[in-house]
Design a protein around this motif. Structure first.
Motif, short mmCIF file in Angstrom:
data_model
loop_
_atom_site.label_atom_id
_atom_site.label_comp_id
_atom_site.label_asym_id
_atom_site.label_seq_id
_atom_site.Cartn_x
_atom_site.Cartn_y
_atom_site.Cartn_z
N TRP A 37 0.83 -1.21 0.00
CA TRP A 37 0.00 0.00 0.00
C TRP A 37 0.86 1.26 0.00
O TRP A 37 1.91 1.30 0.65
N GLU A 38 0.38 2.30 -0.67
CA GLU A 38 0.86 3.65 -0.43
C GLU A 38 -0.09 4.20 0.63
O GLU A 38 -1.27 3.83 0.67
N VAL A 39 0.41 5.10 1.48
CA VAL A 39 -0.38 5.53 2.63
C VAL A 39 -0.40 7.05 2.73
O VAL A 39 0.61 7.71 2.56
N GLY A 40 -1.58 7.57 3.04
CA GLY A 40 -1.75 8.97 3.39
C GLY A 40 -2.48 9.03 4.72
O GLY A 40 -3.41 8.24 4.95
N VAL A 41 -2.08 9.93 5.60
CA VAL A 41 -2.67 10.01 6.94
C VAL A 41 -3.50 11.28 7.08
O VAL A 41 -3.07 12.38 6.73
N ILE A 42 -4.69 11.08 7.63
CA ILE A 42 -5.61 12.16 7.96
C ILE A 42 -5.86 12.06 9.46
O ILE A 42 -6.25 11.00 9.95
N ALA A 43 -5.63 13.15 10.17
CA ALA A 43 -5.80 13.14 11.63
C ALA A 43 -6.97 14.03 12.03
O ALA A 43 -7.25 15.03 11.38
N THR A 44 -7.63 13.63 13.11
CA THR A 44 -8.60 14.56 13.70
C THR A 44 -7.80 15.76 14.23
O THR A 44 -6.60 15.63 14.52
N PRO A 45 -8.44 16.91 14.35
CA PRO A 45 -7.69 18.08 14.84
C PRO A 45 -7.03 17.84 16.20
O PRO A 45 -5.89 18.28 16.42
N VAL A 46 -7.69 17.15 17.11
CA VAL A 46 -7.10 16.90 18.42
C VAL A 46 -5.92 15.93 18.29
O VAL A 46 -4.87 16.14 18.90
N ALA A 47 -6.06 14.89 17.48
CA ALA A 47 -4.96 13.94 17.30
C ALA A 47 -3.73 14.63 16.72
O ALA A 47 -2.60 14.29 17.08
N ALA A 48 -3.94 15.59 15.84
CA ALA A 48 -2.83 16.31 15.22
C ALA A 48 -2.13 17.25 16.19
O ALA A 48 -1.06 17.78 15.89
N ASN A 49 -2.72 17.42 17.35
CA ASN A 49 -2.17 18.34 18.34
C ASN A 49 -1.38 17.60 19.42
O ASN A 49 -1.57 17.83 20.60
N GLY A 50 -0.52 16.67 18.99
CA GLY A 50 0.40 16.04 19.93
C GLY A 50 0.18 14.58 20.26
O GLY A 50 0.91 14.02 21.07
N PHE A 51 -0.79 13.92 19.64
CA PHE A 51 -1.04 12.52 19.94
C PHE A 51 -0.12 11.55 19.20
O PHE A 51 -0.02 10.38 19.54
#
Length: 179
Positions: A37-51
């Motif tokens: 697979w090629e992979v692209g990551v989409i994060a929830t706004p909270v997850a993108a803030n340090g998780f």
């Protein structure tokens, strides 16, 4: 006559939610890449803030992590998905998705992928107290009815020995292969 375009690897969207185990998402990315697979990551706004370590994930995928909508003038950073994994999937994201509340890029992407019939695998990470809420059970029922595949729930609660069970990142890929 033009030459046919070379075949591309299938593209996997990984949606990451704000749960303590999110820091291990690199394990899922590496396993997916090993399976072609090629992979692209989409994060929830909270997850993108340090998780999780965004820079490390961007290095692994060679693509930016997305957490916000793009403007109409911006190009799409990822091709259309061949499949989607939501891991870890939180109570909040599961319930908003089932209700069709596409208020973040992550949930909007899930709503759209489900509407397009893209295969979706989910690894829930929900505490027992939240999982007992009636809205959560109804959300699981609705999403399963839409063809969404769920792995075993993970609560993150300590075992009797004080350790924690491992989060089964690769199980998401197995769910996608279960056809």
């Amino acid at each position: 006559m033009t030459a046919p375009e070379p075949a591309r690897a299938p593209f996997l969207y990984v949606v990451v939610c704000a749960a303590g185990v999110a820091g291990g998402v690199g394990e899922l990315i590496t396993a997916a890449q090993a399976r072609g697979w090629e992979v692209g990551v989409i994060a929830t706004p909270v997850a993108a803030n340090g998780f999780f370590d965004i820079a490390a994930v961007e290095t692994l995928t060679g693509r930016p992590v997305r957490a916000a909508w793009r403007t109409p003038a911006e190009p799409r950073p990822f091709p259309a998905p061949d499949a989607v994994v939501v891991a870890p999937a939180t109570f909040n994201t599961v319930n908003k998705w089932a209700a069709g509340l596409a208020d973040t890029l992550a949930v909007g992407t899930l709503c759209e992928a489900a509407g397009l019939g893209v295969p979706i695998a989910v690894l829930p990470c929900v505490a027992d107290a939240l999982a007992a809420h009636p809205a959560y059970g109804e959300s699981l029922k609705r999403l399963r009815g839409m063809g969404v595949r769920f792995g075993e729930p993970y609560t993150g609660e300590p075992r009797e020995d004080g350790g924690r069970a491992e989060f089964g990142w690769q199980r998401a890929l197995d769910l996608l292969a279960d056809d």
